[in-house]
Design a protein around this motif. Structure first.
Motif, PDB file in Angstrom:
ATOM      1  N   THR A 114       1.091  -1.679   0.193  1.00  0.00           N
ATOM      2  CA  THR A 114       0.101   0.191  -0.252  1.00  0.00           C
ATOM      3  C   THR A 114       1.240   1.320  -0.162  1.00  0.00           C
ATOM      4  O   THR A 114       2.316   1.170   0.233  1.00  0.00           O
ATOM      5  CB  THR A 114      -1.277   0.072   1.103  1.00  0.00           C
ATOM      6  OG1 THR A 114       0.001  -0.662   2.763  1.00  0.00           O
ATOM      7  CG2 THR A 114      -1.803  -1.030   1.320  1.00  0.00           C
ATOM      8  N   LEU A 138      -4.821   2.133  -0.132  1.00  0.00           N
ATOM      9  CA  LEU A 138      -4.515   2.273  -1.563  1.00  0.00           C
ATOM     10  C   LEU A 138      -3.072   1.672  -1.805  1.00  0.00           C
ATOM     11  O   LEU A 138      -1.966   1.466  -1.565  1.00  0.00           O
ATOM     12  CB  LEU A 138      -4.371   4.055  -1.768  1.00  0.00           C
ATOM     13  CG  LEU A 138      -5.223   4.959  -1.768  1.00  0.00           C
ATOM     14  CD1 LEU A 138      -5.320   6.173  -1.928  1.00  0.00           C
ATOM     15  CD2 LEU A 138      -6.742   4.261  -1.418  1.00  0.00           C
ATOM     16  N   ARG A 718      -8.177  -0.566  -4.328  1.00  0.00           N
ATOM     17  CA  ARG A 718      -7.818  -0.206  -2.653  1.00  0.00           C
ATOM     18  C   ARG A 718      -7.147  -1.852  -2.088  1.00  0.00           C
ATOM     19  O   ARG A 718      -8.536  -2.783  -2.739  1.00  0.00           O
ATOM     20  CB  ARG A 718      -8.377   0.729  -1.543  1.00  0.00           C
ATOM     21  CG  ARG A 718      -9.880   0.111  -2.392  1.00  0.00           C
ATOM     22  CD  ARG A 718     -10.628   1.204  -1.749  1.00  0.00           C
ATOM     23  NE  ARG A 718     -10.393   1.498  -0.103  1.00  0.00           N
ATOM     24  CZ  ARG A 718     -11.246   1.004   1.452  1.00  0.00           C
ATOM     25  NH1 ARG A 718     -12.126   0.248   0.511  1.00  0.00           N
ATOM     26  NH2 ARG A 718     -11.090   0.899   2.343  1.00  0.00           N
TER      27      ARG A 718
END
Length: 1003
Positions: A114, A138, A718
């Motif tokens: 992420t 994300l 995500r």
């Protein structure tokens, strides 16, 4: 100078290994690019700093496992200019590592990692908002199959025992004769012990090795490798200035009975499970230890089929998204395996060539031509296997090898959820799992269940009468997390685009513009490629470009507009096809295209390996191999030509026509796009039956199962984590298949290696400290008093392990150089020198602008001697008196430090030379290989054959042996008459050839 700093894996239970070696002259080597199942980007921060500062000279890879290789693709994709660093590894490590990362990135989106919270916070300021907890999930873009192929094509392959002098990263200090050599480490295919030679430093990097031979892998090369059988460590790895060794596994209890007992225990556990109609699940990795397990089980099924044993009705599966690639690579790398594998392969081919060969042996096929192992690569096949019948009750037993050993990703997690509720099933752990974070992995949790044994233990017997233990799960709950991707929308998408724009600007600054974004092997720095575009105003525009980028970086917190991107908007914004260049200068006047220049070295143009891939090695846009994609298109019935040939641009191989006809016969031609056949299973059926037509009932039902329709998220996404609780009723068992060295091997080998410095990494704190105490006692006799030769550094701690020697420089006199007689030995020139050392003032002290005056001590008084530059005319008495007073004042001052002396080696006098000859003995310099001696003797008309190990018999009367220390022994057999005369002539000829290949140097 030698400094060592572990970046990961030191004094911890994490399997990841990364080490930074700094040598004299600023040369830095990165050994290992490991990661663990947490995929924490914070563990790569120190590595990122080293890459950004452009100080790493080269990278060495040791094993094709997650703990040694998993961060390679991430660094290539996310660290600017990382692909410019030369990477070295053996061919199996490069190929199997690529197969491993394909499985990893296809199995879990968590591997893409992420976006860091700090980066999102900067991007969120532009929208006057704070990133929420959801925004912190994300995902970065994972590397595609094409990118993985390109990254691994940059690895430069090496062979075992091949000294190589690498080239450094452009912009880093010169390597000054650095030599790297790879040696077999055992445990994995192509696993490496690195020997690094640089000046006076001789460093051996040995992490996760195995001295014992296995079914597939030969033992480590310490004692000569497979068949070496030596009692001493080979000369190249003996007495290094520093030995870097792993301590993982030293607390394991020693295995009694060796490899045979271990294999029998595994077969016994499986046999006990399948005879009850259960399923044995064995978590394995995707590239390394899976070869050993798959080989053992395949040959156990072959042997049982001849005896009609309990495995006759049991099914054997190998599940993983890239298992077919792994097995295909293994079939082409038999020379990297144990000698028994090569003999088995040769025996199988010999039987196939013979018209009346052994049918039973011929049906077995090669070592990795699987007849009983069914490979599963699709999720639909796994789900079909799990839900084969209600309540998971089977009429016959099954054995499933599934990736990965951590049970955190791969098909092993899916099988665990489907098999956990049945107490007849067994999960067999083959290695002690590591602890990578505060949250334990599924494998470590099940390991605790096995150690605690709260719900009871059941026992069984092997064929030889040994006990087998099964630990009951007891109905305890196990939380299983499932990671999926979800497309970004609204504010999340805008936040992602803002972060992406900032990142691209930063990469442009670090990499020098567009060239910094280029990761191809043939790309050059943008600053150098565009330096010749504008000559009249290059300096002004270059300064203006830097100022513009700096101003843009300052405005990036507010917003990134189209004007800030400039001409790069054509590449970085979708739907934009035009840009106004009127009134613009420099970079914004032409399309942003980096000039690709051909890379050349001293041998000519650099060859790109990806341009010469075979058809089956190429990957199409959907991540499938080229040949498989062609067959898939034929099965779908949508891209065949009118003549029945393959689709345009695809190559048809020799067995494609029969395979296509077989697929269409099975009803796969008119299905939908999700219809897919298992190519490897069909080919194995074709090869087993000698190419005859395969009956429809022989094709496994798993080949015709339709793929599950899943919505694939290819753009920004995500990470979504869901938790599911599973009741564990299956039984647990453990067999040690880690293939690691034990404490006994270390205690035996380390005194034989005799390292001057020992650095322990790659193990828990308890394991490392216990081994360090033992090694201090073992190495105490060879160490000086008060010297600490064993280091146990923490992660990020730098230790100085430099060699304790003094380097002296001397100068050869011209008269001595003229009398040197050089001798050539295998491309090297050697000479013996006998002389005397004389002192000489250094050039730094004599190159003075003022007239030089030598100070000579005479009875404690210092007098100034006149030089040729001083005047000798008569001076007035007043001047002489003033000079005498100045000399007296100078004598009262403290004397200056003595001048630096450079030793000079000069000729001896005749008397000293005759005396020196009585003390010096002639030496033989060189390394004679018995294979070369055999070749020369045969060329001279003599018969020369190897008899036994390390013995060459010439004409049946002269034996030449080479000891472990490298000494040559020539022994003649007794005889009389013609035999004796023949022996004398042969003996003299052998000695003459030996002396001709050695340099005899003496006084």
């Amino acid at each position: 100078m030698f400094n060592f700093c572990p970046l990961q894996g030191a004094l911890s239970q994490s399997p990841a290994t990364q080490s930074l070696l700094e040598l004299d002259g600023g040369v830095k080597l990165l050994v290992g690019l490991g990661w663990d199942e947490s995929f924490d980007v914070g563990k790569l921060k120190e590595l990122e700093k080293q890459v950004q500062s452009q100080t790493i000279s080269l990278i060495l890879l040791t094993h094709a496992t997650v703990g040694h290789l998993a961060a390679f693709a991430y660094c290539c994709k996310n660290f600017p200019r990382f692909t410019h660093i030369p990477v070295y590894a053996t061919r199996p490590v490069a190929d199997l590592g690529r197969s491993l990362l394909q499985d990893l990135y296809e199995s879990t989106p968590k591997a893409a990692t992420t976006i860091p919270e700090a980066s999102l916070a900067e991007a969120a300021i532009a929208y006057t908002q704070k990133p929420s907890a959801a925004h912190q999930q994300l995902l970065l873009q994972a590397p595609t199959q094409q990118e993985l192929a390109r990254y691994f094509s940059l690895i430069q392959p090496l062979k075992y025992s091949q000294p190589h002098q690498p080239l450094p990263t452009p912009g880093t200090p010169p390597l000054n004769g650095l030599t790297i050599t790879a040696y077999n480490s055992g445990r994995t295919l192509g696993g490496t012990i690195w020997h690094i030679q640089h000046g006076l430093e001789s460093i051996v990097y040995a992490v996760d090795w195995n001295l014992a031979r296995e079914n597939v892998f030969s033992g480590a090369a310490w004692l000569g490798g497979a068949g070496g059988g030596g009692a001493e460590v080979i000369e190249q790895l003996r007495k290094p200035t520093a030995l870097i060794c792993s301590s993982r596994g030293v607390e394991r209890p020693p295995q009694t009975g060796g490899r045979a007992k271990r294999d029998e225990q595994l077969i016994g556990l499986i046999k006990s499970c399948v005879t009850r109609g259960g399923t044995a699940l064995i978590p394995v990795d995707s590239s390394a230890r899976v070869l050993e397990l798959a080989y053992i089980l395949e040959h156990a099924w072959r042997k049982d089929a001849l005896e009609h044993g309990p495995f006759e009705t049991a099914k054997l599966y190998l599940a993983g998204r890239s298992m077919a690639s792994t097995i295909r690579y293994a079939r082409t790398m038999l020379e990297w395996m144990d000698d028994n594998i090569n003999r088995e392969f040769e025996a199988g081919h010999d039987n196939q060539r013979r018209p009346n060969g052994d049918d039973r042996q011929a049906k077995g096929g090669g070592p990795f031509d699987f007849k009983y192992v069914k490979i599963l690569e699709r999720k639909a096949q796994v789900l079909k296997l799990i839900s084969d019948s209600p309540d998971n009750v089977q009429s016959s037993g099954r054995v499933i090898l599934a990736s990965d050993t951590s049970l955190e990703w791969g098909y092993s997690k899916d099988f665990l959820k489907g098999l956990a509720k049945d107490s007849r099933n067994v999960l067999i752990l083959t290695d002690k799992p590591g602890v990578v974070s505060n949250t334990p992995t599924l494998a470590s949790t099940l390991w605790e269940f096995w150690q605690e044994r709260k719900s009871g233990v059941s026992t069984d017997k092997t064929d030889s009468g040994d006990d087998l233990e099964f630990v009951y799960g007891g109905g305890r709950e196990l939380e299983i997390q499932e990671e999926t991707r979800q497309a970004l929308e609204g504010e999340e998408l805008a936040l992602y685009q803002q972060w992406l724009a900032q990142r691209q600007l930063q990469e442009n600054v670090q990499g020098g513009g567009v060239g910094g974004m280029e990761t191809s092997a043939d790309a050059v720095d943008d600053a150098s490629s565009e330096s010749s575009l504008e000559s009249e105003d290059s300096d002004g525009e270059q300064q203006g470009r830097v100022l513009n980028i700096s101003a843009t970086m300052g405005q990036a917190r507010k917003a990134v507009r189209d004007e800030d991107l400039g001409i790069n908007i054509l590449m970085k914004k979708k739907g934009t096809y035009d840009f106004d260049v009127d009134g613009r200068r420099g970079r914004d006047r032409m399309f942003p295209l980096a000039v690709r220049r051909k890379r050349v070295d001293e041998f000519g143009e650099v060859i790109r390996p990806e341009d010469y891939l075979r058809a089956e090695e190429k990957v199409d846009d959907n991540g499938r191999h080229d040949g498989i994609a062609t067959l898939h298109a034929a099965a779908a019935g949508g891209e065949e030509s009118d003549a029945g040939g393959p689709a345009v641009g695809k190559k048809r191989r020799w067995d494609e026509s029969s395979s296509n006809a077989l697929l269409l016969k099975q009803g796969g031609g008119g299905g939908g796009a999700n219809k897919r056949a298992n190519l490897l299973g069909i080919r194995s059926k074709l090869s087993d039956d000698g190419g005859d037509n395969v009956k429809s009932e022989e094709i496994d039902a798993l080949d015709e199962v339709e793929d599950v329709e899943e919505v694939e998220v290819s753009g920004p996404a995500r990470l979504v984590v869901t938790t599911e609780k599973v009741v564990v009723n299956l039984r647990l068992a453990f067999v040690d298949f880690s293939g690691l060295h034990d404490k006994r091997s270390l205690n035996m080998l380390i005194p034989l290696i005799q390292p001057r410095k020992l650095i322990l990494v790659g193990g828990s704190r308890e394991e490392t400290m216990a081994l360090a105490d033992d090694c201090r006692k073992l190495l105490a006799p060879s160490q000086k008093e008060g010297e600490t030769g064993v280091f146990t550094p923490e992660v990020g701690e730098t230790v100085d392990a430099s060699v304790d020697t003094n380097a002296w420089t001397l100068k050869l006199a011209d008269s001595l150089v003229k009398k040197l007689k050089w001798q050539s030995v295998r491309g090297l020139s050697v000479v013996t020198i006998t002389g005397q050392l004389l002192g000489l003032l250094s050039t730094a002290d004599t190159n003075n602008k003022q007239p030089a005056a030598a100070l000579i001590e005479d009875g404690g008084a210092k007098k100034r001697q006149k030089t040729d530059t001083e005047t000798t005319t008569t001076k007035p008495k007043e001047v002489e008196k003033e000079q005498e007073e100045e000399e007296e004042e100078e004598e009262k001052k403290p004397s200056p430090p003595p001048a630096h002396i450079i030793p000079t080696l000069d000729l001896l006098s005749n008397a000293s030379l005759s005396k020196a000859r009585s003390f010096t003995q002639p030496l033989h310099v060189g390394d004679l290989r018995l294979a070369d001696l055999r070749r020369e003797m045969q060329a001279a008309g003599y018969s020369a054959e190897f008899r036994g190990e390390g013995t060459l018999l010439v004409d049946g009367v002269v034996a030449v042996r080479k000891t472990a220390a490298g000494k040559i022994e020539v022994v003649g057999t007794a005889g009389d008459g013609v035999a004796a005369a023949r022996q004398r002539g042969t003996l003299y000829e052998v000695r003459r050839v030996i002396y001709r290949n050695l340099a005899v140097v003496g006084a």
